[in-house]
Design an enzyme around this catalytic site. Structure first.
Site, short mmCIF file in Angstrom:
data_model
loop_
_atom_site.label_atom_id
_atom_site.label_comp_id
_atom_site.label_asym_id
_atom_site.label_seq_id
_atom_site.Cartn_x
_atom_site.Cartn_y
_atom_site.Cartn_z
N CYS A 6 -6.01 -2.88 2.44
CA CYS A 6 -5.57 -2.60 4.04
C CYS A 6 -6.91 -2.77 4.77
O CYS A 6 -7.60 -3.73 5.24
CB CYS A 6 -4.77 -1.21 4.17
SG CYS A 6 -3.98 -1.46 5.78
N GLU A 17 0.99 -1.20 0.05
CA GLU A 17 -0.10 -0.14 0.02
C GLU A 17 1.00 1.28 -0.14
O GLU A 17 1.63 1.57 0.67
CB GLU A 17 -1.08 -0.15 1.10
CG GLU A 17 -1.81 1.25 1.28
CD GLU A 17 -2.79 1.18 2.44
OE1 GLU A 17 -3.88 1.87 2.53
OE2 GLU A 17 -2.35 0.50 3.60
N LYS A 41 -9.81 2.48 -2.40
CA LYS A 41 -10.03 1.95 -1.06
C LYS A 41 -11.58 2.49 -0.70
O LYS A 41 -11.82 3.68 -0.57
CB LYS A 41 -8.85 2.52 -0.02
CG LYS A 41 -8.95 1.92 1.35
CD LYS A 41 -7.76 2.36 1.96
CE LYS A 41 -7.51 1.65 3.45
NZ LYS A 41 -6.36 2.22 3.98
#
Length: 268
Positions: A151, A40, A110
């Site tokens: 994540c 990331e 995300k």
């Protein structure tokens, strides 16, 4: 399917990270990986204040270099995540995937913003500068369908389950757990998601840098559909390479039929 996961150091100079990647890919050529995965924000220090200044449009210099590297090395390149700016000026934490010809075949913004305040531990608010995405991402390869999230997204079991119901037998998760959440939840979360969804899970972090404002946990790992840790790194820079057979997920699902035995009418 041979998958290589690169746990790299993040340099403040954006393109220096791409030069580092180019060196790593040349070193990997002899092992002929099918898919190479990055962490990331692999080319941007993980700081909310920096995301806007590092952001580029899709098709910008970083995107173009990644596309070229995928084509040059004939790999699927799951290019961690980068800071992306759209036409309206909004900034996203975005993961691109390129095929062996350098064509973009997936893009995930995300969905869940990492806004936390742990007493005595980590404070972080991605929403200060980032905009959330709104899509579940699954893409096709010659090996089958692969899921992709970033994540904090992976903490939400609903998203992982949806990827699997859409056909994913491997989920890629570029991530940057920290020195508070990493020791507590990193391996636990990846093994839990793999067991619950009976799929392979690849979590790739950047290397730990104790001089950074945000210190990553590292510990890039690959987990099997049975919940076994196939390989896990420490905190240092490096690469792990493993060969997996995605049909093993089908075998596990036949023998322990969790997905087919679900009772959605009970869950509501």
């Amino acid at each position: 399917m041979k998958i290589a996961q690169i746990q790299s150091h993040v340099y403040s100079e954006k393109m220096e990270n791409l030069e580092q990647l180019e060196v790593r890919l040349r070193e990997l050529d002899g092992q002929k990986p099918d898919l190479v995965m990055l962490g990331e924000m692999f080319c941007c220090p993980y700081e909310t204040s920096l995301f806007p200044s590092y952001a580029e449009d899709e098709g910008g210099p970083v995107w173009s270099r990644l596309s070229s590297l995928a084509r040059e090395h004939s790999i699927y390149l799951a290019a961690g995540s980068v800071s992306e700016r759209d036409e309206a000026g909004k900034v996203y934490n975005t993961a691109y995937v390129f095929d062996r010809d350098g064509r973009q075949i997936a893009k995930h913004r995300k969905v869940h913003m990492f806004d936390i305040q742990v007493e005595g531990g980590q404070h972080f608010r991605e929403s200060e500068t980032l905009t959330p995405g709104d899509a579940c991402t699954v893409f096709d390869t010659e090996f089958g369908k692969i899921g992709l999230c970033i994540c904090f997204d992976f903490r939400f079991p609903e998203l992982a389950r949806r990827m699997v119901l859409e056909g994913a037998r491997l989920i890629l998760v570029p991530a940057a757990f920290n020195m508070t959440t990493g020791p507590a939840h990193w391996e636990l979360m990846f093994r839990s998601r793999a067991v619950d969804n009976q799929c392979f899970v690849a979590g790739t972090s950047c290397a730990r840098d104790m001089q950074a404002n945000y210190v990553a946990w590292g510990h890039t790992l690959l987990v099997s559909p049975w919940g076994d840790v196939i390989e896990e790194m420490g905190e240092e820079e490096g690469v792990i390479v493993n060969t997996i057979d995605l049909s093993y997920a089908d075998k596990v699902r036949r023998e322990l039929p969790l997905l087919s035995a679900r009772r959605e009418e009970v869950y509501g």
